[in-house]
Write a protein that holds these residues in place. Sequence first.
Motif, PDB file in Angstrom:
ATOM      1  N   LYS A 148     -33.697   6.306 -95.281  1.00  0.00           N
ATOM      2  CA  LYS A 148     -34.746   4.697 -95.268  1.00  0.00           C
ATOM      3  C   LYS A 148     -33.985   4.028 -95.592  1.00  0.00           C
ATOM      4  O   LYS A 148     -33.904   2.622 -95.149  1.00  0.00           O
ATOM      5  N   HIS A 149     -33.191   4.077 -96.846  1.00  0.00           N
ATOM      6  CA  HIS A 149     -32.470   3.038 -97.110  1.00  0.00           C
ATOM      7  C   HIS A 149     -31.247   2.134 -96.110  1.00  0.00           C
ATOM      8  O   HIS A 149     -31.672   0.854 -96.960  1.00  0.00           O
ATOM      9  N   LEU A 150     -31.189   2.920 -95.563  1.00  0.00           N
ATOM     10  CA  LEU A 150     -30.568   1.463 -94.470  1.00  0.00           C
ATOM     11  C   LEU A 150     -31.062   1.228 -93.544  1.00  0.00           C
ATOM     12  O   LEU A 150     -30.409   0.166 -92.928  1.00  0.00           O
ATOM     13  N   ASP A 158     -43.321   3.155 -89.755  1.00  0.00           N
ATOM     14  CA  ASP A 158     -42.996   3.546 -88.368  1.00  0.00           C
ATOM     15  C   ASP A 158     -41.178   4.038 -88.468  1.00  0.00           C
ATOM     16  O   ASP A 158     -41.030   5.211 -87.548  1.00  0.00           O
ATOM     17  N   TYR A 159     -40.929   4.686 -89.758  1.00  0.00           N
ATOM     18  CA  TYR A 159     -39.863   4.748 -89.570  1.00  0.00           C
ATOM     19  C   TYR A 159     -39.914   6.726 -89.672  1.00  0.00           C
ATOM     20  O   TYR A 159     -38.932   7.379 -88.657  1.00  0.00           O
ATOM     21  N   VAL A 170     -36.152  11.882 -86.908  1.00  0.00           N
ATOM     22  CA  VAL A 170     -34.258  11.243 -87.129  1.00  0.00           C
ATOM     23  C   VAL A 170     -33.487  11.178 -88.809  1.00  0.00           C
ATOM     24  O   VAL A 170     -33.077  11.883 -88.316  1.00  0.00           O
ATOM     25  N   ASP A 171     -34.407  10.979 -89.554  1.00  0.00           N
ATOM     26  CA  ASP A 171     -34.232  11.100 -90.846  1.00  0.00           C
ATOM     27  C   ASP A 171     -34.127  13.135 -90.814  1.00  0.00           C
ATOM     28  O   ASP A 171     -34.723  13.589 -91.155  1.00  0.00           O
ATOM     29  N   PRO A 172     -32.729  12.821 -91.963  1.00  0.00           N
ATOM     30  CA  PRO A 172     -31.797  13.928 -92.057  1.00  0.00           C
ATOM     31  C   PRO A 172     -33.312  14.570 -92.675  1.00  0.00           C
ATOM     32  O   PRO A 172     -33.380  16.695 -93.132  1.00  0.00           O
ATOM     33  N   TRP A 173     -33.629  14.100 -93.901  1.00  0.00           N
ATOM     34  CA  TRP A 173     -34.442  15.016 -95.291  1.00  0.00           C
ATOM     35  C   TRP A 173     -35.609  15.639 -94.388  1.00  0.00           C
ATOM     36  O   TRP A 173     -36.564  16.761 -94.553  1.00  0.00           O
ATOM     37  N   LEU A 174     -36.480  14.834 -93.475  1.00  0.00           N
ATOM     38  CA  LEU A 174     -37.293  14.668 -92.898  1.00  0.00           C
ATOM     39  C   LEU A 174     -36.942  15.914 -91.834  1.00  0.00           C
ATOM     40  O   LEU A 174     -38.556  16.395 -91.933  1.00  0.00           O
ATOM     41  N   ARG A 175     -36.101  16.094 -91.274  1.00  0.00           N
ATOM     42  CA  ARG A 175     -36.105  17.505 -90.492  1.00  0.00           C
ATOM     43  C   ARG A 175     -35.935  18.032 -90.997  1.00  0.00           C
ATOM     44  O   ARG A 175     -36.603  18.865 -90.628  1.00  0.00           O
ATOM     45  N   GLU A 216     -32.762  -7.086-100.919  1.00  0.00           N
ATOM     46  CA  GLU A 216     -32.027  -5.577 -99.903  1.00  0.00           C
ATOM     47  C   GLU A 216     -31.004  -4.505-101.533  1.00  0.00           C
ATOM     48  O   GLU A 216     -30.043  -5.264-101.782  1.00  0.00           O
ATOM     49  N   VAL A 217     -31.957  -3.482-101.889  1.00  0.00           N
ATOM     50  CA  VAL A 217     -30.767  -3.337-102.549  1.00  0.00           C
ATOM     51  C   VAL A 217     -30.718  -1.325-102.496  1.00  0.00           C
ATOM     52  O   VAL A 217     -31.095  -0.626-101.835  1.00  0.00           O
ATOM     53  N   PRO A 218     -28.817  -1.557-102.842  1.00  0.00           N
ATOM     54  CA  PRO A 218     -28.530  -0.188-101.933  1.00  0.00           C
ATOM     55  C   PRO A 218     -29.058   1.069-102.416  1.00  0.00           C
ATOM     56  O   PRO A 218     -29.601   1.213-103.539  1.00  0.00           O
ATOM     57  N   GLY A 219     -29.923   1.676-101.964  1.00  0.00           N
ATOM     58  CA  GLY A 219     -30.695   3.186-102.038  1.00  0.00           C
ATOM     59  C   GLY A 219     -31.886   2.750-102.177  1.00  0.00           C
ATOM     60  O   GLY A 219     -32.719   4.293-102.146  1.00  0.00           O
TER      61      GLY A 219
END
Length: 234
Positions: A148-150, A158-159, A170-175, A216-219
């Motif tokens: 999501k940080h991307l 929505d994400y 689409v998100d790997p951890w949700l997957r 916008e902060v990385p992570g």
Amino acid sequence: MDLQITTLAERPELEPQLWSTPDSWPAFMKQDPAANLFYPIVGTQYAEFTLVATDRTDPGAVVARAFSVPFVLGGDELPDDGWDGVLWRATATRRRGNSPDAVSALEITIRPDLQGKGLSAVMLDALRTQAARLGFSELLAPVRPNRKHLEPRTAMADYAALRREDGLPVDPWLRVHARAGGVIDKIAPRSMVVAGTLEEWRDWTGLPFQRTGDVEVPGALVPVHCNADELVPL
């Protein structure tokens, strides 16, 4: 890897390694004030709800950890404050001597050099097994989508709704959670709120935080709101 997963109650000598094992969490992630209700007392109060994974060839080295916590949910509605809400409720449950009716995962951390090898799914399954062993019918989880940080300006709802052609998130951890049988019950809009001074955020991120507005902060899953205006005394 010949993995051995035990509870911290079974191997209390591994508690120091829980905190010294490298991780990839951003610095600001470790500043949530609610975390202090849980992590300092893991070994004494929640050892049965904490899992440690070691390689049998090096049984003293922790390669992954998983935390969960029991609490009184009381109804069918999950808390809007997600991760923080679970910790507040767990603390109230423990201090009041109430019997918990729910258990929630809090964190699964894999040593950085072993990420991407499927260990997170193994640890999630182990948490579910331990929850069942302790008498709980399901494992809740305030999941933090790891990509999501991307897309920090995409609404979380929505994400979370994004799907691949095979129907999985689409998100790997949700997957990982979906493949384990998990379903998204709701969005927790106030989960893990980290507040800090401008100097603290500069220290955590290396960013200037000089102008008022969203940064916008990385992570970070969403932009961090910065108020750099000078305060006017009342």
